[in-house]
Design a protein around this motif. Structure first.
Motif, PDB file in Angstrom:
ATOM      1  N   LEU A   1      -3.596   0.024   2.946  1.00  0.00           N
ATOM      2  CA  LEU A   1      -4.306   0.579   1.795  1.00  0.00           C
ATOM      3  C   LEU A   1      -5.805   0.278   1.844  1.00  0.00           C
ATOM      4  O   LEU A   1      -6.549   0.670   0.943  1.00  0.00           O
ATOM      5  N   THR A   2      -6.247  -0.413   2.898  1.00  0.00           N
ATOM      6  CA  THR A   2      -7.667  -0.808   2.963  1.00  0.00           C
ATOM      7  C   THR A   2      -8.628   0.371   2.762  1.00  0.00           C
ATOM      8  O   THR A   2      -9.544   0.271   1.943  1.00  0.00           O
ATOM      9  N   PRO A   3      -8.421   1.516   3.448  1.00  0.00           N
ATOM     10  CA  PRO A   3      -9.389   2.611   3.273  1.00  0.00           C
ATOM     11  C   PRO A   3      -9.358   3.211   1.863  1.00  0.00           C
ATOM     12  O   PRO A   3     -10.280   3.919   1.480  1.00  0.00           O
ATOM     13  N   LEU A   4      -8.286   2.927   1.119  1.00  0.00           N
ATOM     14  CA  LEU A   4      -8.140   3.534  -0.215  1.00  0.00           C
ATOM     15  C   LEU A   4      -8.464   2.550  -1.331  1.00  0.00           C
ATOM     16  O   LEU A   4      -8.233   2.832  -2.506  1.00  0.00           O
ATOM     17  N   ARG A   5      -9.029   1.392  -0.969  1.00  0.00           N
ATOM     18  CA  ARG A   5      -9.102   0.306  -1.950  1.00  0.00           C
ATOM     19  C   ARG A   5      -9.960   0.598  -3.172  1.00  0.00           C
ATOM     20  O   ARG A   5      -9.729   0.029  -4.240  1.00  0.00           O
ATOM     21  N   ALA A   6     -10.953   1.512  -3.036  1.00  0.00           N
ATOM     22  CA  ALA A   6     -11.836   1.783  -4.179  1.00  0.00           C
ATOM     23  C   ALA A   6     -11.286   2.859  -5.112  1.00  0.00           C
ATOM     24  O   ALA A   6     -11.783   3.055  -6.221  1.00  0.00           O
ATOM     25  N   LEU A   7     -10.231   3.555  -4.671  1.00  0.00           N
ATOM     26  CA  LEU A   7      -9.667   4.616  -5.520  1.00  0.00           C
ATOM     27  C   LEU A   7      -8.912   4.024  -6.706  1.00  0.00           C
ATOM     28  O   LEU A   7      -8.374   2.920  -6.623  1.00  0.00           O
ATOM     29  N   ALA A   8      -8.853   4.803  -7.794  1.00  0.00           N
ATOM     30  CA  ALA A   8      -7.993   4.398  -8.907  1.00  0.00           C
ATOM     31  C   ALA A   8      -6.550   4.615  -8.473  1.00  0.00           C
ATOM     32  O   ALA A   8      -6.250   5.555  -7.731  1.00  0.00           O
ATOM     33  N   ALA A   9      -5.658   3.741  -8.913  1.00  0.00           N
ATOM     34  CA  ALA A   9      -4.251   3.839  -8.502  1.00  0.00           C
ATOM     35  C   ALA A   9      -3.683   5.222  -8.831  1.00  0.00           C
ATOM     36  O   ALA A   9      -2.868   5.764  -8.082  1.00  0.00           O
ATOM     37  N   SER A  10      -4.148   5.802  -9.929  1.00  0.00           N
ATOM     38  CA  SER A  10      -3.616   7.102 -10.349  1.00  0.00           C
ATOM     39  C   SER A  10      -3.986   8.224  -9.381  1.00  0.00           C
ATOM     40  O   SER A  10      -3.374   9.289  -9.409  1.00  0.00           O
ATOM     41  N   GLN A  11      -4.974   7.975  -8.510  1.00  0.00           N
ATOM     42  CA  GLN A  11      -5.382   9.011  -7.543  1.00  0.00           C
ATOM     43  C   GLN A  11      -4.538   8.979  -6.271  1.00  0.00           C
ATOM     44  O   GLN A  11      -4.721   9.825  -5.391  1.00  0.00           O
ATOM     45  N   LEU A  12      -3.660   8.004  -6.141  1.00  0.00           N
ATOM     46  CA  LEU A  12      -2.877   7.873  -4.908  1.00  0.00           C
ATOM     47  C   LEU A  12      -1.716   8.852  -4.867  1.00  0.00           C
ATOM     48  O   LEU A  12      -1.195   9.270  -5.907  1.00  0.00           O
ATOM     49  N   SER A  13      -1.274   9.183  -3.640  1.00  0.00           N
ATOM     50  CA  SER A  13      -0.056   9.985  -3.455  1.00  0.00           C
ATOM     51  C   SER A  13       1.141   9.115  -3.850  1.00  0.00           C
ATOM     52  O   SER A  13       1.013   7.893  -3.983  1.00  0.00           O
ATOM     53  N   ILE A  14       2.305   9.749  -3.999  1.00  0.00           N
ATOM     54  CA  ILE A  14       3.521   8.987  -4.348  1.00  0.00           C
ATOM     55  C   ILE A  14       3.745   7.874  -3.342  1.00  0.00           C
ATOM     56  O   ILE A  14       4.009   6.729  -3.711  1.00  0.00           O
ATOM     57  N   GLU A  15       3.620   8.225  -2.056  1.00  0.00           N
ATOM     58  CA  GLU A  15       3.879   7.230  -1.014  1.00  0.00           C
ATOM     59  C   GLU A  15       2.975   6.022  -1.188  1.00  0.00           C
ATOM     60  O   GLU A  15       3.427   4.881  -1.207  1.00  0.00           O
ATOM     61  N   LYS A  16       1.671   6.271  -1.321  1.00  0.00           N
ATOM     62  CA  LYS A  16       0.718   5.159  -1.418  1.00  0.00           C
ATOM     63  C   LYS A  16       0.895   4.387  -2.720  1.00  0.00           C
ATOM     64  O   LYS A  16       0.670   3.185  -2.772  1.00  0.00           O
ATOM     65  N   ARG A  17       1.312   5.076  -3.779  1.00  0.00           N
ATOM     66  CA  ARG A  17       1.558   4.377  -5.041  1.00  0.00           C
ATOM     67  C   ARG A  17       2.726   3.405  -4.885  1.00  0.00           C
ATOM     68  O   ARG A  17       2.726   2.310  -5.414  1.00  0.00           O
ATOM     69  N   LYS A  18       3.719   3.851  -4.110  1.00  0.00           N
ATOM     70  CA  LYS A  18       4.868   2.965  -3.857  1.00  0.00           C
ATOM     71  C   LYS A  18       4.430   1.756  -3.043  1.00  0.00           C
ATOM     72  O   LYS A  18       4.877   0.635  -3.278  1.00  0.00           O
ATOM     73  N   TRP A  19       3.540   1.996  -2.082  1.00  0.00           N
ATOM     74  CA  TRP A  19       3.061   0.882  -1.259  1.00  0.00           C
ATOM     75  C   TRP A  19       2.219  -0.078  -2.093  1.00  0.00           C
ATOM     76  O   TRP A  19       2.270  -1.286  -1.912  1.00  0.00           O
ATOM     77  N   LEU A  20       1.451   0.485  -3.027  1.00  0.00           N
ATOM     78  CA  LEU A  20       0.650  -0.377  -3.898  1.00  0.00           C
ATOM     79  C   LEU A  20       1.572  -1.216  -4.788  1.00  0.00           C
ATOM     80  O   LEU A  20       1.318  -2.396  -5.029  1.00  0.00           O
ATOM     81  N   ASP A  21       2.648  -0.592  -5.241  1.00  0.00           N
ATOM     82  CA  ASP A  21       3.620  -1.318  -6.049  1.00  0.00           C
ATOM     83  C   ASP A  21       4.176  -2.502  -5.239  1.00  0.00           C
ATOM     84  O   ASP A  21       4.283  -3.625  -5.735  1.00  0.00           O
ATOM     85  N   LEU A  22       4.481  -2.249  -3.975  1.00  0.00           N
ATOM     86  CA  LEU A  22       4.964  -3.322  -3.100  1.00  0.00           C
ATOM     87  C   LEU A  22       3.880  -4.363  -2.852  1.00  0.00           C
ATOM     88  O   LEU A  22       4.148  -5.571  -2.859  1.00  0.00           O
ATOM     89  N   ALA A  23       2.642  -3.889  -2.656  1.00  0.00           N
ATOM     90  CA  ALA A  23       1.526  -4.817  -2.437  1.00  0.00           C
ATOM     91  C   ALA A  23       1.373  -5.753  -3.635  1.00  0.00           C
ATOM     92  O   ALA A  23       1.122  -6.948  -3.482  1.00  0.00           O
ATOM     93  N   ARG A  24       1.542  -5.197  -4.839  1.00  0.00           N
ATOM     94  CA  ARG A  24       1.442  -6.022  -6.055  1.00  0.00           C
ATOM     95  C   ARG A  24       2.559  -7.059  -6.118  1.00  0.00           C
ATOM     96  O   ARG A  24       2.367  -8.185  -6.564  1.00  0.00           O
ATOM     97  N   VAL A  25       3.743  -6.662  -5.659  1.00  0.00           N
ATOM     98  CA  VAL A  25       4.852  -7.633  -5.616  1.00  0.00           C
ATOM     99  C   VAL A  25       4.543  -8.711  -4.582  1.00  0.00           C
ATOM    100  O   VAL A  25       4.707  -9.906  -4.839  1.00  0.00           O
ATOM    101  N   LEU A  26       4.021  -8.302  -3.411  1.00  0.00           N
ATOM    102  CA  LEU A  26       3.700  -9.279  -2.361  1.00  0.00           C
ATOM    103  C   LEU A  26       2.624 -10.255  -2.828  1.00  0.00           C
ATOM    104  O   LEU A  26       2.609 -11.422  -2.420  1.00  0.00           O
ATOM    105  N   ALA A  27       1.744  -9.784  -3.705  1.00  0.00           N
ATOM    106  CA  ALA A  27       0.674 -10.650  -4.208  1.00  0.00           C
ATOM    107  C   ALA A  27       1.222 -11.794  -5.075  1.00  0.00           C
ATOM    108  O   ALA A  27       0.535 -12.783  -5.309  1.00  0.00           O
ATOM    109  N   THR A  28       2.446 -11.673  -5.540  1.00  0.00           N
ATOM    110  CA  THR A  28       3.052 -12.788  -6.284  1.00  0.00           C
ATOM    111  C   THR A  28       3.636 -13.819  -5.312  1.00  0.00           C
ATOM    112  O   THR A  28       4.209 -14.810  -5.739  1.00  0.00           O
TER     113      THR A  28
END
Ligand SMILES: Nc1ncnc2c1ncn2[C@@H]1O[C@H](COP(=O)(O)OP(=O)(O)OP(=O)(O)O)[C@@H](O)[C@H]1O
Ligand SMILES: [Mg+2]
Length: 243
Positions: free
Chosen positions: A127-154
């Protein structure tokens, strides 16, 4: 054998509907365990009881040898190392991709360390190249990955993934499967819920089947899919859906 999670006799009803009944199973540390079953068989409800979203009517959840008190909050369970994704991803849409992850690390680390860790997780999640985008601008796939990234951050040791592949095209699914394997390689035990059987076969060492809220079968993914009672559960379900 080192069991990371054990559920014993877990049951819950909603207004008379027995969503999960007397469910017991365990997960070995380091394993990717599949949890499959027809729609409405109780998979998400099981995750919700383990994560603390639902209070079970009876039964116990044991994490790393310690009973998890029935009323322990979702946040406290997350701090124990128990993470989960949602069937519908829930990143904060108006926050940037970076801030979605950074805000979680900041709860535990200082600014500089949180930044380093955020960049690490964004790299792992591609997700590095997309880091400045708002989460709402992501595709379904990338939103799912962000969701996982947030879980990994815990910084979990155990993650429950509830249909992280749903809605993805075959190419996106392949890269997501690589991501799941990479997470597992980092020592994280995974409970993997998925309807696409090819995905289950490709990442899971073992699978458990639920049917109508009950444990139905357990074994190697391929053997599970060839089991007559499992086939019957899926076909029976389709027949009912048509009527
Ligand atoms: N909060 C709730 N209130 C009422 N009923 C619920 C609730 N959560 C789940 N159920 C019911 O519990 C049963 C199991 O649902 P659950 O969502 O766990 O199934 P699932 O296996 O995850 O299905 P799917 O594959 O469609 O996601 C269903 O009958 C569902 O309607
Ligand atoms: Mg579900």
């Amino acid at each position: 054998m080192d069991k990371i999670l054990e559920v014993q006799n877990l049951s819950i009803s909603f207004a008379g509907i027995k969503a999960v009944q007397h469910l017991s199973f365990s997960i070995e540390r380091g394993e990717v365990l599949g949890l499959i079953g027809p729609n409405g068989s109780g998979k998400s409800t099981t995750v919700n009881m383990i994560a603390g979203n639902y209070l079970q009517d009876e039964g116990d959840v044991i994490f790393e040898g310690q009973p998890v008190s029935r009323k322990l909050s979702i946040a406290r369970r997350s701090r124990l190392g128990l993470g989960r994704t949602f069937q519908t991803p829930r990143p904060f849409g108006n926050l940037s991709v970076y801030d979605n992850v950074f805000s979680i690390f900041l709860q535990k680390y200082n600014f500089k360390d949180a930044d380093v860790k955020t960049m690490e997780i964004l790299e792992l999640s591609k997700l590095t190249p997309l880091r400045a985008l708002a989460a709402s601008q992501l595709s379904i796939e990338k939103r799912k990955w962000l969701d996982l990234a947030r879980v990994l951050a815990t910084e979990p040791r155990f993650v429950m993934m509830d249909e992280v592949m749903a809605g993805l095209n075959p190419n996106e699914m392949l890269s997501s499967l690589d991501f799941v394997r990479e997470i597992n390689k980092r020592g994280i035990t995974i409970l993997f819920i998925e309807h696409v059987m090819q995905a289950v076969i490709s990442v899971c060492t073992r699978a458990i089947v639920l049917n109508e809220g009950r444990f139905l079968y357990e074994g190697a993914p391929r053997a599970v899919l060839e089991n007559p009672s499992v086939i019957e559960a899926y076909i029976g379900r389709k027949k009912n859906a048509k009527n």
